[in-house]
Scaffold this active site. Structure first.
Site, PDB file in Angstrom:
ATOM      1  N   PHE A 151       1.410  23.158 -30.544  1.00 34.04           N
ATOM      2  CA  PHE A 151       2.297  23.941 -29.681  1.00 34.04           C
ATOM      3  C   PHE A 151       3.403  23.101 -29.031  1.00 34.04           C
ATOM      4  O   PHE A 151       4.178  23.617 -28.234  1.00 34.04           O
ATOM      5  CB  PHE A 151       1.496  24.680 -28.600  1.00 34.04           C
ATOM      6  CG  PHE A 151       0.665  23.780 -27.700  1.00 34.04           C
ATOM      7  CD1 PHE A 151       1.245  23.091 -26.638  1.00 34.04           C
ATOM      8  CD2 PHE A 151      -0.708  23.641 -27.915  1.00 34.04           C
ATOM      9  CE1 PHE A 151       0.486  22.273 -25.810  1.00 34.04           C
ATOM     10  CE2 PHE A 151      -1.480  22.819 -27.093  1.00 34.04           C
ATOM     11  CZ  PHE A 151      -0.879  22.136 -26.034  1.00 34.04           C
ATOM     12  N   ARG A 185      -1.442  30.935 -11.245  1.00 31.87           N
ATOM     13  CA  ARG A 185      -1.487  31.441 -12.626  1.00 31.87           C
ATOM     14  C   ARG A 185      -2.325  32.713 -12.719  1.00 31.87           C
ATOM     15  O   ARG A 185      -2.032  33.602 -13.513  1.00 31.87           O
ATOM     16  CB  ARG A 185      -2.021  30.362 -13.554  1.00 31.87           C
ATOM     17  CG  ARG A 185      -1.007  29.242 -13.811  1.00 31.87           C
ATOM     18  CD  ARG A 185      -1.647  28.055 -14.476  1.00 31.87           C
ATOM     19  NE  ARG A 185      -0.693  27.038 -14.897  1.00 31.87           N
ATOM     20  CZ  ARG A 185      -1.041  25.818 -15.274  1.00 31.87           C
ATOM     21  NH1 ARG A 185      -2.320  25.460 -15.301  1.00 31.87           N
ATOM     22  NH2 ARG A 185      -0.128  24.936 -15.637  1.00 31.87           N
ATOM     23  N   HIS A 244       3.697  23.827 -13.406  1.00 32.10           N
ATOM     24  CA  HIS A 244       3.036  22.579 -13.802  1.00 32.10           C
ATOM     25  C   HIS A 244       2.580  21.834 -12.547  1.00 32.10           C
ATOM     26  O   HIS A 244       3.292  21.825 -11.545  1.00 32.10           O
ATOM     27  CB  HIS A 244       4.016  21.687 -14.574  1.00 32.10           C
ATOM     28  CG  HIS A 244       3.544  20.252 -14.686  1.00 32.10           C
ATOM     29  ND1 HIS A 244       2.655  19.853 -15.661  1.00 32.10           N
ATOM     30  CD2 HIS A 244       3.785  19.155 -13.909  1.00 32.10           C
ATOM     31  CE1 HIS A 244       2.401  18.552 -15.488  1.00 32.10           C
ATOM     32  NE2 HIS A 244       3.069  18.108 -14.438  1.00 32.10           N
ATOM     33  N   TYR A 257       5.874  15.837 -21.338  1.00 29.23           N
ATOM     34  CA  TYR A 257       4.663  16.301 -22.009  1.00 29.23           C
ATOM     35  C   TYR A 257       4.228  15.351 -23.127  1.00 29.23           C
ATOM     36  O   TYR A 257       3.654  15.792 -24.134  1.00 29.23           O
ATOM     37  CB  TYR A 257       4.866  17.720 -22.546  1.00 29.23           C
ATOM     38  CG  TYR A 257       4.648  18.801 -21.507  1.00 29.23           C
ATOM     39  CD1 TYR A 257       3.487  18.829 -20.729  1.00 29.23           C
ATOM     40  CD2 TYR A 257       5.579  19.809 -21.301  1.00 29.23           C
ATOM     41  CE1 TYR A 257       3.275  19.819 -19.787  1.00 29.23           C
ATOM     42  CE2 TYR A 257       5.371  20.812 -20.356  1.00 29.23           C
ATOM     43  CZ  TYR A 257       4.216  20.812 -19.602  1.00 29.23           C
ATOM     44  OH  TYR A 257       3.989  21.799 -18.678  1.00 29.23           O
ATOM     45  N   THR A 260      -5.372  26.420 -16.804  1.00 30.37           N
ATOM     46  CA  THR A 260      -4.220  26.343 -17.720  1.00 30.37           C
ATOM     47  C   THR A 260      -3.927  27.685 -18.388  1.00 30.37           C
ATOM     48  O   THR A 260      -2.775  28.102 -18.489  1.00 30.37           O
ATOM     49  CB  THR A 260      -4.493  25.279 -18.810  1.00 30.37           C
ATOM     50  OG1 THR A 260      -4.670  24.012 -18.172  1.00 30.37           O
ATOM     51  CG2 THR A 260      -3.351  25.202 -19.800  1.00 30.37           C
ATOM     52  N   LYS A 316       8.230  26.375 -13.869  1.00 27.73           N
ATOM     53  CA  LYS A 316       8.826  26.404 -15.201  1.00 27.73           C
ATOM     54  C   LYS A 316       9.841  27.554 -15.303  1.00 27.73           C
ATOM     55  O   LYS A 316       9.914  28.402 -14.406  1.00 27.73           O
ATOM     56  CB  LYS A 316       7.702  26.534 -16.243  1.00 27.73           C
ATOM     57  CG  LYS A 316       6.673  25.390 -16.182  1.00 27.73           C
ATOM     58  CD  LYS A 316       5.644  25.558 -17.295  1.00 27.73           C
ATOM     59  CE  LYS A 316       4.434  24.663 -17.088  1.00 27.73           C
ATOM     60  NZ  LYS A 316       3.458  24.813 -18.197  1.00 27.73           N
ATOM     61  N   ASN A 320       2.970  29.906 -18.406  1.00 32.66           N
ATOM     62  CA  ASN A 320       2.015  29.925 -17.291  1.00 32.66           C
ATOM     63  C   ASN A 320       2.632  29.460 -15.966  1.00 32.66           C
ATOM     64  O   ASN A 320       1.948  28.942 -15.087  1.00 32.66           O
ATOM     65  CB  ASN A 320       0.742  29.147 -17.651  1.00 32.66           C
ATOM     66  CG  ASN A 320       1.000  27.671 -17.907  1.00 32.66           C
ATOM     67  OD1 ASN A 320       2.128  27.198 -17.730  1.00 32.66           O
ATOM     68  ND2 ASN A 320      -0.030  26.937 -18.292  1.00 32.66           N
ATOM     69  N   ARG A 354      -3.789  21.395  -8.132  1.00 32.25           N
ATOM     70  CA  ARG A 354      -4.338  21.985  -9.366  1.00 32.25           C
ATOM     71  C   ARG A 354      -5.222  23.194  -9.036  1.00 32.25           C
ATOM     72  O   ARG A 354      -5.247  24.175  -9.781  1.00 32.25           O
ATOM     73  CB  ARG A 354      -5.150  20.943 -10.150  1.00 32.25           C
ATOM     74  CG  ARG A 354      -4.345  19.749 -10.647  1.00 32.25           C
ATOM     75  CD  ARG A 354      -3.670  19.968 -11.973  1.00 32.25           C
ATOM     76  NE  ARG A 354      -4.570  20.136 -13.086  1.00 32.25           N
ATOM     77  CZ  ARG A 354      -4.152  20.179 -14.359  1.00 32.25           C
ATOM     78  NH1 ARG A 354      -2.863  20.051 -14.650  1.00 32.25           N
ATOM     79  NH2 ARG A 354      -5.006  20.352 -15.330  1.00 32.25           N
TER      80      ARG A 354
HETATM   81  P1  DAT Z   1      -1.860  22.071 -17.632  1.00 31.02           P
HETATM   82  O1  DAT Z   1      -0.443  22.616 -17.552  1.00 31.02           O
HETATM   83  O2  DAT Z   1      -2.836  23.001 -16.944  1.00 31.02           O
HETATM   84  O3  DAT Z   1      -1.982  20.645 -17.183  1.00 31.02           O
HETATM   85  P2  DAT Z   1      -2.095  21.080 -20.348  1.00 31.02           P
HETATM   86  O4  DAT Z   1      -1.586  19.774 -19.828  1.00 31.02           O
HETATM   87  O5  DAT Z   1      -3.335  21.076 -21.160  1.00 31.02           O
HETATM   88  O6  DAT Z   1      -2.279  22.137 -19.169  1.00 31.02           O
HETATM   89  O7  DAT Z   1      -0.965  21.758 -21.249  1.00 31.02           O
HETATM   90  C1  DAT Z   1       0.389  21.660 -20.878  1.00 31.02           C
HETATM   91  C2  DAT Z   1       1.060  22.978 -21.125  1.00 31.02           C
HETATM   92  O8  DAT Z   1       1.082  23.268 -22.519  1.00 31.02           O
HETATM   93  C3  DAT Z   1       0.364  24.178 -20.502  1.00 31.02           C
HETATM   94  O9  DAT Z   1       0.705  24.346 -19.146  1.00 31.02           O
HETATM   95  C4  DAT Z   1       0.827  25.296 -21.356  1.00 31.02           C
HETATM   96  C5  DAT Z   1       0.971  24.672 -22.718  1.00 31.02           C
HETATM   97  N1  DAT Z   1      -0.220  24.918 -23.538  1.00 31.02           N
HETATM   98  C6  DAT Z   1      -1.450  24.369 -23.378  1.00 31.02           C
HETATM   99  N2  DAT Z   1      -2.301  24.813 -24.311  1.00 31.02           N
HETATM  100  C7  DAT Z   1      -1.582  25.651 -25.105  1.00 31.02           C
HETATM  101  C8  DAT Z   1      -1.879  26.432 -26.254  1.00 31.02           C
HETATM  102  N3  DAT Z   1      -3.100  26.458 -26.788  1.00 31.02           N
HETATM  103  N4  DAT Z   1      -0.884  27.189 -26.786  1.00 31.02           N
HETATM  104  C9  DAT Z   1       0.368  27.195 -26.255  1.00 31.02           C
HETATM  105  N5  DAT Z   1       0.722  26.467 -25.175  1.00 31.02           N
HETATM  106  C10 DAT Z   1      -0.245  25.716 -24.615  1.00 31.02           C
HETATM  107 MG    MG Z   2      -1.229  18.915 -18.019  1.00 29.72          MG
END
Ligand code: DAT
Ligand code: MG
Length: 149
Positions: free
Chosen positions: A57, A102, A115, A49, A91, A9, A112, A85
């Site tokens: 968010f 991470r 992806h 996304y 996450t 990212k 973070n 992963r």
């Molecule tokens: P991952 O990237 O581990 O698959 P995810 O799909 O649940 O996680 O979420 C996608 C992205 O959204 C994540 O990398 C960062 C952001 N994100 C997730 N939870 C969040 C939150 N509570 N506040 C802000 N950003 C968040």
């Molecule tokens: Mg995800």
């Protein structure tokens, strides 16, 4: 063999982490299949996304993803989706184990670093979104006839 979609990212690119992240994937044994440094449009970020569209968010997430260059990649290996992963870590970087990307390079969930697809189906969808037909095995990325002209 399985393929997964991984994307560094904008925060990861800004911090100069393309090299260290490539090294971790290569050292683990993944084979790099595709890589592209690019800026993404809002529409592509929203599609990427899409499962988070209703989250509070979401707006912040899309703005962040379009705030600078990303490095989109396809990596191949046995159980590539799950293995990537594991390398990436939890996450929320606050809960990510040291030794994970991470865990070592990030502090906050909103930034973070990286992806990784969460399933084989997501990987197929995301590879198609970012690389189109280029990411399909067996299709050369250039036309060999071009070499003669
Ligand atoms: P991952 O990237 O581990 O698959 P995810 O799909 O649940 O996680 O979420 C996608 C992205 O959204 C994540 O990398 C960062 C952001 N994100 C997730 N939870 C969040 C939150 N509570 N506040 C802000 N950003 C968040
Ligand atoms: Mg995800």
């Amino acid at each position: 063999m399985e393929r997964t979609f991984v994307m560094i990212k904008p925060d990861g690119v800004r911090k100069g982490l393309i090299g260290p992240i490539l090294t971790r994937f290569e050292q683990k044994g993944f084979k790099l299949q595709e890589m592209k440094l690019m800026r993404i449009e809002r529409d592509k970020a929203e599609q990427h996304y899409q499962e988070h569209r209703e989250k509070a968010f979401f707006g912040e997430l899309v703005s962040f993803l379009t705030s600078g260059q990303v490095c989109a990649m396809v990596w191949e290996g046995p159980n590539a989706v799950a293995a990537a992963r594991l390398l990436i870590g939890h996450t929320n970087p606050a809960n990510a184990a040291p030794g994970t990307i991470r865990g070592d390079f990030a502090l906050e969930v909103a930034e973070n670093i990286i992806h990784g697809s969460d399933s084989a189906e997501s990987a197929d969808r995301e590879m198609e979104l970012f690389f189109g037909t280029d990411a399909k095995p067996g299709i050369p990325s250039f036309d060999v006839d071009e070499l003669d002209s």
